[in-house]
Enzyme design. Structure first.
Site, PDB file in Angstrom:
ATOM      1  N   LYS A 143       2.166   7.381  11.163  1.00 27.51           N
ATOM      2  CA  LYS A 143       3.115   6.926  12.190  1.00 27.51           C
ATOM      3  C   LYS A 143       4.442   7.696  12.211  1.00 27.51           C
ATOM      4  O   LYS A 143       5.063   7.817  13.257  1.00 27.51           O
ATOM      5  CB  LYS A 143       3.412   5.432  12.016  1.00 27.51           C
ATOM      6  CG  LYS A 143       2.277   4.547  12.486  1.00 27.51           C
ATOM      7  CD  LYS A 143       2.644   3.080  12.381  1.00 27.51           C
ATOM      8  CE  LYS A 143       1.458   2.224  12.767  1.00 27.51           C
ATOM      9  NZ  LYS A 143       1.720   0.803  12.642  1.00 27.51           N
ATOM     10  N   ASP A 177       4.526  -1.580  18.353  1.00 25.35           N
ATOM     11  CA  ASP A 177       4.426  -2.562  17.255  1.00 25.35           C
ATOM     12  C   ASP A 177       5.490  -3.651  17.378  1.00 25.35           C
ATOM     13  O   ASP A 177       5.244  -4.819  17.082  1.00 25.35           O
ATOM     14  CB  ASP A 177       4.602  -1.866  15.898  1.00 25.35           C
ATOM     15  CG  ASP A 177       3.346  -1.144  15.464  1.00 25.35           C
ATOM     16  OD1 ASP A 177       2.248  -1.538  15.886  1.00 25.35           O
ATOM     17  OD2 ASP A 177       3.460  -0.167  14.683  1.00 25.35           O
TER      18      ASP A 177
HETATM   19  P1  ATR Z   1       2.924   0.511   6.900  1.00 25.09           P
HETATM   20  O1  ATR Z   1       2.921   1.517   8.024  1.00 25.09           O
HETATM   21  O2  ATR Z   1       1.746  -0.430   6.952  1.00 25.09           O
HETATM   22  O3  ATR Z   1       4.225  -0.205   6.775  1.00 25.09           O
HETATM   23  P2  ATR Z   1       3.707   2.142   4.649  1.00 25.09           P
HETATM   24  O4  ATR Z   1       4.762   2.793   5.488  1.00 25.09           O
HETATM   25  O5  ATR Z   1       2.868   3.007   3.762  1.00 25.09           O
HETATM   26  O6  ATR Z   1       2.662   1.355   5.554  1.00 25.09           O
HETATM   27  O7  ATR Z   1       4.428   0.988   3.783  1.00 25.09           O
HETATM   28  C1  ATR Z   1       3.770   0.267   2.780  1.00 25.09           C
HETATM   29  C2  ATR Z   1       4.717  -0.788   2.215  1.00 25.09           C
HETATM   30  O8  ATR Z   1       3.991  -1.536   1.202  1.00 25.09           O
HETATM   31  C3  ATR Z   1       5.942  -0.223   1.514  1.00 25.09           C
HETATM   32  O9  ATR Z   1       7.028  -1.109   1.689  1.00 25.09           O
HETATM   33  C4  ATR Z   1       5.505  -0.194   0.042  1.00 25.09           C
HETATM   34  O10 ATR Z   1       6.540  -0.216  -0.899  1.00 25.09           O
HETATM   35  P3  ATR Z   1       7.203   1.180  -1.427  1.00 25.09           P
HETATM   36  O11 ATR Z   1       8.189   1.572  -0.397  1.00 25.09           O
HETATM   37  O12 ATR Z   1       7.809   0.825  -2.729  1.00 25.09           O
HETATM   38  O13 ATR Z   1       6.054   2.156  -1.563  1.00 25.09           O
HETATM   39  C5  ATR Z   1       4.736  -1.493  -0.025  1.00 25.09           C
HETATM   40  N1  ATR Z   1       3.804  -1.565  -1.159  1.00 25.09           N
HETATM   41  C6  ATR Z   1       2.652  -0.901  -1.320  1.00 25.09           C
HETATM   42  N2  ATR Z   1       2.062  -1.256  -2.484  1.00 25.09           N
HETATM   43  C7  ATR Z   1       2.861  -2.179  -3.068  1.00 25.09           C
HETATM   44  C8  ATR Z   1       2.815  -2.950  -4.281  1.00 25.09           C
HETATM   45  N3  ATR Z   1       1.787  -2.827  -5.128  1.00 25.09           N
HETATM   46  N4  ATR Z   1       3.814  -3.814  -4.523  1.00 25.09           N
HETATM   47  C9  ATR Z   1       4.852  -3.952  -3.672  1.00 25.09           C
HETATM   48  N5  ATR Z   1       4.978  -3.257  -2.511  1.00 25.09           N
HETATM   49  C10 ATR Z   1       3.995  -2.381  -2.216  1.00 25.09           C
END
Ligand code: ATR
Length: 272
Positions: free
Chosen positions: A66, A102
């Protein structure tokens, strides 16, 4: 001639967007077919060249593209630029335009469920691409306050530089409270797990999860058991998809069409 559309993401093969759009085209009498393009991040640039060469008419964009896809487009509309993410592409006179639907998806999902945002405190878990669009949409409805908790604090800080939200450290999640809680992290996707405990969830009236696989995530399950009104992740998906249909077809989408699409998407999930 049939125009070609599709979703681009990685992974993408389980996307429900083809269900929304193929039925949508059918119900609206549009000659269009919608497929799934699973494209690795390292292949994104060449994939967009392919989109141009093949004359693909429109794309839905999903994680993780995105944000990175923006630099390969000819134009990005004002709202998508402000959000910093594109989830929709349309070919306009040979040029690729990027949009974001979105934020409309989240607003419509709350409206449909009769949940007021104005004057209420909202806690958002996660500060990724989806979270940005959600914040953009919520602010239009004048909430009392928005707090964003993120595992990587810097990303919450970044979000707070752009929008009027309070960044919070993930370690402080135990203190979270408010009226509405929105789960936007990937925790719970394809796994029975929740980023927050029952103790936290029970402090809220409404809980929404953008994860829809499973449809009732552990987060939503706990919230429901603790008396919260819950909104599942399909709702935002459906409404952002309806807006994409509007962009591509330039048609008004009736409630009857929306209801048919909804029914089909929920059916597709239950059959999985
Ligand atoms: P999307 O487009 O669905 O928002 P993304 O931009 O990859 O996908 O964002 C994923 C989100 O999930 C982020 O806020 C990520 O936290 P980080 O910024 O620290 O990476 C969060 N996330 C993913 N795995 C996680 C976990 N195990 N615990 C807490 N937050 C998590």
């Amino acid at each position: 001639m049939y125009e070609v559309y599709g979703v681009i993401g990685y992974p993408a093969k389980h996307s429900l967007s083809p269900v929304i759009h193929n039925l949508g085209f059918n119900l609206l009498g549009i000659k269009g077919v919608y497929g799934t393009f699973e494209v690795r991040p390292e292949d994104l640039e060449i994939a967009i060249k392919g989109v141009r060469a093949l004359g693909i008419k429109g794309l839905s964009v999903t994680a993780p593209h995105k944000e990175t896809i923006m630099k390969y487009l000819d134009e990005v509309d004002k709202v998508a630029l402000e959000i910093g993410a594109v989830n929709t592409i349309e070919k306009v006179n040979g040029a690729l335009w990027g949009y974001n639907t979105d934020w409309i998806g989240i607003i419509k999902a709350f409206e449909e469920n009769g949940v007021e945002i104005t004057n209420r405190k909202v806690v958002i878990l996660g500060a990724g691409g989806a979270s940005k669009a959600i914040v953009y949409g919520l602010i239009k409805k004048n909430p009392r306050k928005i707090e964003v908790y993120n595992r990587t604090f810097e990303k919450a800080l970044e979000l707070a530089k752009k929008f009027s939200v309070e960044p919070k450290k993930w370690e402080e999640i135990d203190k979270a409270s408010g009226e509405i809680i929105i789960q936007t992290t990937s925790v719970g996707h394809n796994i029975w797990d929740t980023p927050v405990s029952e103790e936290i969830v029970k402090r809220f009236e409404v809980a929404m999860d953008i994860v829809y696989n499973p449809l009732k995530t552990k987060f939503l399950d706990l919230a429901e058991k603790r008396g919260c009104k819950i909104i599942d992740g399909l709702q935002m998906l459906i409404y952002q998809g309806i807006e994409q249909l509007r962009i591509w077809t330039k048609l008004e989408i009736s409630m009857e069409v929306i209801e048919k699409i909804k029914k089909e998407v929920y059916k597709a999930v239950s059959e999985k």
